[in-house]
Design a protein around this motif. Sequence first.
Motif, PDB file in Angstrom:
ATOM      1  N   ASN A   3       0.647  -1.283   0.054  1.00  7.49           N
ATOM      2  CA  ASN A   3       0.002   0.129  -0.127  1.00  7.49           C
ATOM      3  C   ASN A   3       1.026   1.266   0.049  1.00  7.49           C
ATOM      4  O   ASN A   3       1.844   1.233   0.683  1.00  7.49           O
ATOM      5  N   TRP A  32     -10.629   4.152   5.558  1.00  9.45           N
ATOM      6  CA  TRP A  32     -10.938   5.067   4.382  1.00  9.45           C
ATOM      7  C   TRP A  32     -11.185   6.652   4.824  1.00  9.45           C
ATOM      8  O   TRP A  32     -10.992   7.365   3.975  1.00  9.45           O
ATOM      9  N   LYS A  61      -5.621   5.406  -1.151  1.00  8.62           N
ATOM     10  CA  LYS A  61      -6.357   4.680  -1.424  1.00  8.62           C
ATOM     11  C   LYS A  61      -5.865   3.221  -0.697  1.00  8.62           C
ATOM     12  O   LYS A  61      -5.683   2.312  -1.391  1.00  8.62           O
ATOM     13  N   ASP A  63      -5.390   0.021   1.934  1.00 11.04           N
ATOM     14  CA  ASP A  63      -6.426  -0.987   2.707  1.00 11.04           C
ATOM     15  C   ASP A  63      -6.329  -0.944   4.175  1.00 11.04           C
ATOM     16  O   ASP A  63      -5.453  -0.275   4.795  1.00 11.04           O
ATOM     17  N   ASP A  64      -7.425  -1.262   4.887  1.00 13.68           N
ATOM     18  CA  ASP A  64      -7.453  -0.959   6.229  1.00 13.68           C
ATOM     19  C   ASP A  64      -6.295  -1.667   7.033  1.00 13.68           C
ATOM     20  O   ASP A  64      -5.922  -2.848   6.581  1.00 13.68           O
ATOM     21  N   ASP A  99       1.089  -6.082   3.480  1.00 11.47           N
ATOM     22  CA  ASP A  99      -0.238  -6.576   4.291  1.00 11.47           C
ATOM     23  C   ASP A  99       0.211  -6.736   5.636  1.00 11.47           C
ATOM     24  O   ASP A  99      -0.793  -6.790   6.842  1.00 11.47           O
TER      25      ASP A  99
END
Length: 260
Positions: A3, A32, A61, A63-64, A99
């Motif tokens: 990310n 978000w 943008k 990912d949580d 991740d």
Amino acid sequence: MENEIILQLGHFREFMNAIKVIVDECRIHVGWTGLWVDAVDTQKVALIRARLTSASFTKYKPDDAKICLNIEELGTIIGEKGPMGDLIPTTPLTIRYGDTTKQIKFCAGGWVFTADGIDCTMVQKDPELIAALDAQPAVVIIPPAIFRKIVTSAERLNPRAGTIVLGVAKESQAFYAEALGEKGKFRYEMSTSGEFGVGVVDEARTEFSTDYLIGMANAMQTSRSVDISLGKEWPGKFAFPIAGGEGSVIYYLAPRLEQR
């Protein structure tokens, strides 16, 4: 999957500098709506709620995720005194994480630093926020520079164990600060003037330790104003914007009586 989010270096410094007043290690939530941190110090005296909205980023943008870092160590890299210290605040800062969030990269001005993430189970849990902390009867809007002068003046009077009384008089509608120490005493008063002022429902008066207030006052200096909510021997609330208004910080500080 990696990310990537991008924002101004100065905005992330403000966020980081506010957090490290309270804790050395923290859990940064990525969602978000933006980045946020809720944390309490080890003595359960001070609490912070820090936010950077997604609007403060030029690329966002993600990912949580939950990124757990030693914020004190990170400051030695991207802070004003670190290798990135000579970069102007508007320099783009790219943050990359995978991740697992075990390693987080911070890239700006040709520098690329990789920070090791902390096991989030080793970082204390986020505190539960109590609605009553926001129910103080008096609110003061004051310039951060004035607030810093008040707090540093109190500390100079008693460097070893400085305290300060912050209060609002209902009858005169004035905010005041008082301190008494080994080297003397002082009193400061302020009433409504222009964009700064006092809102009073009832009398307020609380004694605080200057230990945390010094760091809080320093973290406020890029803001135009700070909102101080006070009660009677009740935790104080100190709220101010960061990141050009696209972020916010709220500190809650227990009265000196509770700290004893």
